[in-house]
Design an enzyme around this catalytic site. Structure first.
Site, short mmCIF file in Angstrom:
data_model
loop_
_atom_site.label_atom_id
_atom_site.label_comp_id
_atom_site.label_asym_id
_atom_site.label_seq_id
_atom_site.Cartn_x
_atom_site.Cartn_y
_atom_site.Cartn_z
N GLU A 80 -21.09 -11.11 -2.64
CA GLU A 80 -21.91 -10.35 -3.58
C GLU A 80 -23.22 -9.87 -2.95
O GLU A 80 -24.15 -9.47 -3.66
CB GLU A 80 -22.20 -11.16 -4.85
CG GLU A 80 -20.99 -11.44 -5.71
CD GLU A 80 -20.39 -10.21 -6.40
OE1 GLU A 80 -20.82 -9.07 -6.13
OE2 GLU A 80 -19.47 -10.42 -7.22
N HIS A 99 -26.86 -15.58 -9.22
CA HIS A 99 -25.68 -15.09 -9.93
C HIS A 99 -24.80 -16.28 -10.28
O HIS A 99 -24.48 -17.09 -9.42
CB HIS A 99 -24.92 -14.11 -9.04
CG HIS A 99 -23.55 -13.79 -9.54
ND1 HIS A 99 -23.31 -13.37 -10.82
CD2 HIS A 99 -22.34 -13.84 -8.94
CE1 HIS A 99 -22.01 -13.18 -10.98
NE2 HIS A 99 -21.40 -13.47 -9.86
N HIS A 101 -21.53 -17.85 -13.19
CA HIS A 101 -20.49 -17.57 -14.19
C HIS A 101 -20.66 -18.58 -15.32
O HIS A 101 -19.68 -19.12 -15.83
CB HIS A 101 -19.10 -17.70 -13.58
CG HIS A 101 -18.83 -16.74 -12.46
ND1 HIS A 101 -17.76 -16.88 -11.62
CD2 HIS A 101 -19.48 -15.62 -12.07
CE1 HIS A 101 -17.76 -15.89 -10.73
NE2 HIS A 101 -18.81 -15.11 -10.98
N TYR A 120 -36.53 -18.48 -29.15
CA TYR A 120 -37.72 -17.88 -28.52
C TYR A 120 -37.69 -17.91 -27.00
O TYR A 120 -38.35 -17.11 -26.33
CB TYR A 120 -39.00 -18.53 -29.06
CG TYR A 120 -39.40 -19.83 -28.41
CD1 TYR A 120 -38.87 -21.05 -28.82
CD2 TYR A 120 -40.31 -19.84 -27.36
CE1 TYR A 120 -39.24 -22.23 -28.22
CE2 TYR A 120 -40.69 -21.02 -26.74
CZ TYR A 120 -40.15 -22.22 -27.17
OH TYR A 120 -40.51 -23.38 -26.55
N HIS A 162 -17.58 -10.77 -16.43
CA HIS A 162 -17.77 -11.42 -15.13
C HIS A 162 -18.77 -12.59 -15.19
O HIS A 162 -18.36 -13.72 -14.97
CB HIS A 162 -18.23 -10.34 -14.13
CG HIS A 162 -18.48 -10.85 -12.74
ND1 HIS A 162 -18.58 -10.02 -11.66
CD2 HIS A 162 -18.69 -12.10 -12.26
CE1 HIS A 162 -18.80 -10.73 -10.56
NE2 HIS A 162 -18.88 -12.00 -10.91
N TYR A 215 -45.35 -22.04 -19.26
CA TYR A 215 -44.34 -22.98 -19.76
C TYR A 215 -43.95 -23.96 -18.65
O TYR A 215 -43.68 -23.59 -17.53
CB TYR A 215 -43.11 -22.21 -20.22
CG TYR A 215 -42.04 -23.05 -20.85
CD1 TYR A 215 -42.05 -23.36 -22.20
CD2 TYR A 215 -40.97 -23.52 -20.08
CE1 TYR A 215 -41.05 -24.11 -22.78
CE2 TYR A 215 -39.96 -24.28 -20.66
CZ TYR A 215 -40.01 -24.58 -22.00
OH TYR A 215 -39.01 -25.31 -22.56
ZN LIG Z 1 -19.34 -13.59 -9.68
#
Ligand SMILES: [Zn+2]
Length: 217
Positions: A80, A99, A101, A120, A162, A215
């Site tokens: 990727e 990235h 899944h 929130y 995806h 935060y």
């Molecule tokens: Zn992927």
């Protein structure tokens, strides 16, 4: 040569550690998902392709230039890499990309539904998590679809059918966004399962964005 002599040792080590966290935090399974960090204007470090997260050492983490050429490391970069490079190219403010899944967020990705502000903490990513158009994985076209969805205002997008892409100032921040997206997706899924969740208005999200900068600190 000791470990710490490796170029960009700390960043490459962080990629190893956040990779293992992806498994521990149930954001991915097996060798799924990938992460990267910007090193300088022309280079990123990115998780390698096909090595289980438990087995990745800092020296295995490839360094790639903005054209996708490996300039350091003997292992192939994540497939990727074009999507990661597209985000760094379009978003100078971004220093880290994750990235995954992760299952609840990917459920909405498969429905082609953005995740609205029913909790929130969505304010970590913007007023919602938008959906990028479907493109085949590991293509430059997927990168284009992802940056189109992110625009300038979002730190996360769903990749249709995806998974999830997050981007923020640092790898650690992008990782936190990935956790928040999965959490908000889960709450929204559960709320929808038994009722009709109320969505926070945009002006409240704007107000929250300022507060969330501190935060967890
Ligand atoms: Zn992927």
């Amino acid at each position: 040569m000791s470990d710490t002599d490796i170029t960009h040792y700390e960043t490459r080590k962080a990629i190893c550690e956040y990779g293992r966290s992806l498994l521990e935090d149930d954001l991915t399974t097996g060798t799924g998902g990938n992460l990267s960090a910007r090193l300088d204007e022309d280079h990123i470090a990115i998780s390698p392709s096909g090595i289980p997260y438990e087995e990745i050492d800092p020296v295995d983490v490839p360094i790639v230039d903005t054209d996708g050429n490996v300039v350091e490391g003997d292992v192939e970069p994540s497939t990727e890499v074009p999507m990661h490079l597209a985000v760094y190219r379009e978003r100078p403010d971004v220093g880290g990309v994750v990235h995954t899944h992760s299952p609840y967020a990917t459920t909405f990705a498969s429905l082609g539904e953005s995740i609205p502000a029913s909790h929130y903490l969505i304010a970590f990513t913007g007023s919602a998590v938008p959906v990028a158009e479907y493109r085949t994985h590991a293509t430059a076209e997927l990168g284009e679809a992802a940056v189109d969805a992110l625009g300038d205002e979002y730190n996360a997008a769903l990749l249709r059918n995806h998974g999830v892409l997050t981007a923020d100032e640092s790898l650690g921040d992008a990782y936190d966004v990935a956790l928040m997206v999965e959490y908000c997706a889960r709450i929204h899924y559960q709320a929808r399962a038994i009722g009709d969740p109320e969505i926070l208005p945009d002006d409240e999200i704007d107000r929250l964005s300022g507060k969330l900068d501190s935060y967890g600190q």
